[in-house]
Design an enzyme around this catalytic site. Structure first.
Site, PDB file in Angstrom:
ATOM      1  N   CYS A  34       0.814  -1.224   0.000  1.00  0.00           N
ATOM      2  CA  CYS A  34       0.000   0.000   0.000  1.00  0.00           C
ATOM      3  C   CYS A  34       0.845   1.272   0.000  1.00  0.00           C
ATOM      4  CB  CYS A  34      -0.948  -0.004   1.197  1.00  0.00           C
ATOM      5  SG  CYS A  34      -0.135  -0.216   2.756  1.00  0.00           S
ATOM      6  N   CYS A 105       6.323  11.154   4.549  1.00  0.00           N
ATOM      7  CA  CYS A 105       7.292  10.118   4.159  1.00  0.00           C
ATOM      8  C   CYS A 105       8.406   9.987   5.196  1.00  0.00           C
ATOM      9  CB  CYS A 105       7.905  10.440   2.799  1.00  0.00           C
ATOM     10  SG  CYS A 105       6.708  10.676   1.495  1.00  0.00           S
TER      11      CYS A 105
END
Lengths: 158, 53
Positions: A34, A105
């Site tokens: 994912c 991130c």
């Protein structure tokens, strides 16, 4: 999207990359199914409990790779107690910033470092396994970033 | 986020981000990624505020 020169440097030439043979601790966070995934390996000096060596593998974007690279730089040589204080905020600052929509991130790399330290402490009897409860959920939700502004969606203060 | 609960393996989150927020789906996906790794979490239910005109 504007990246700093440091982000570009760490993405193009990441530090401490690669699988470590016989690590004292390891952790993998994320899922390639994912999104991004990072694995970190630690070699710990047993007397002083310092991070003697650290390396990572990443299946992720430029920001993810750059953040993992800088996190390993920040953690190397630190005691476990010092390394436990390293957050995604430190990584972003050390990279001279990330575009707000890429800030999330950076969370994966700092999560992976903390998970590897936690695994080391659990396997060496320095920490007990905490039962899953509402606080665990809150701790996890504090890592969710609102992409537009690059800030925590669920700040720890609430 | 307005409220959070954990009952019998189900995480209940009352989220304060509107459905039409451009990052709504990203936030939901991240929440699921962070919680689904725990075997204790059997289900995640996320409620959103409804827009009242």
């Amino acid at each position: 999207m504007q990246y700093s020169q440091k982000v570009i440097d760490h993405f193009m030439h990441p530090h401490n990359v690669g699988k470590m043979e016989n690590p004292d601790a390891t952790a993998t966070e994320g899922s390639p199914a994912c999104g991004d995934q990072v694995t970190m390996y630690l070699k710990i000096e047993p007397d002083k409990h310092t991070i003697e060596d650290i390396s990572f593998l990443s299946y992720g974007c430029a920001s993810n790779i750059a953040t993992a690279s800088i996190i390993t730089d920040l953690a190397k040589g630190k005691t476990l107690q010092e390394a436990k204080k390293i957050t995604w905020h430190d990584a972003v600052e050390a990279l001279d910033g990330l575009p707000p929509e890429k800030t999330h991130c950076s969370v994966l790399a700092s999560d992976t470092l903390q998970a590897a330290i936690s695994n080391y402490e659990i396997t060496h009897g320095f920490k007990e396994v905490v039962n899953f409860n509402k606080d665990t959920i809150l701790e996890e939700l504090e890592k969710v970033i609102y992409p537009q502004v690059g800030e925590d969606t669920f700040p720890s203060s609430w | 986020m307005k409220n959070i609960d954990f009952i019998d393996g189900e995480v209940l989150i009352d989220l304060d981000i509107l459905n039409f927020d451009q990052w709504h789906e990203n936030i939901l996906q991240e929440i699921r990624e962070h919680l689904e790794k725990y075997p204790e979490v059997k289900n995640i239910q996320i409620k959103n505020p409804s827009l009242r005109l």
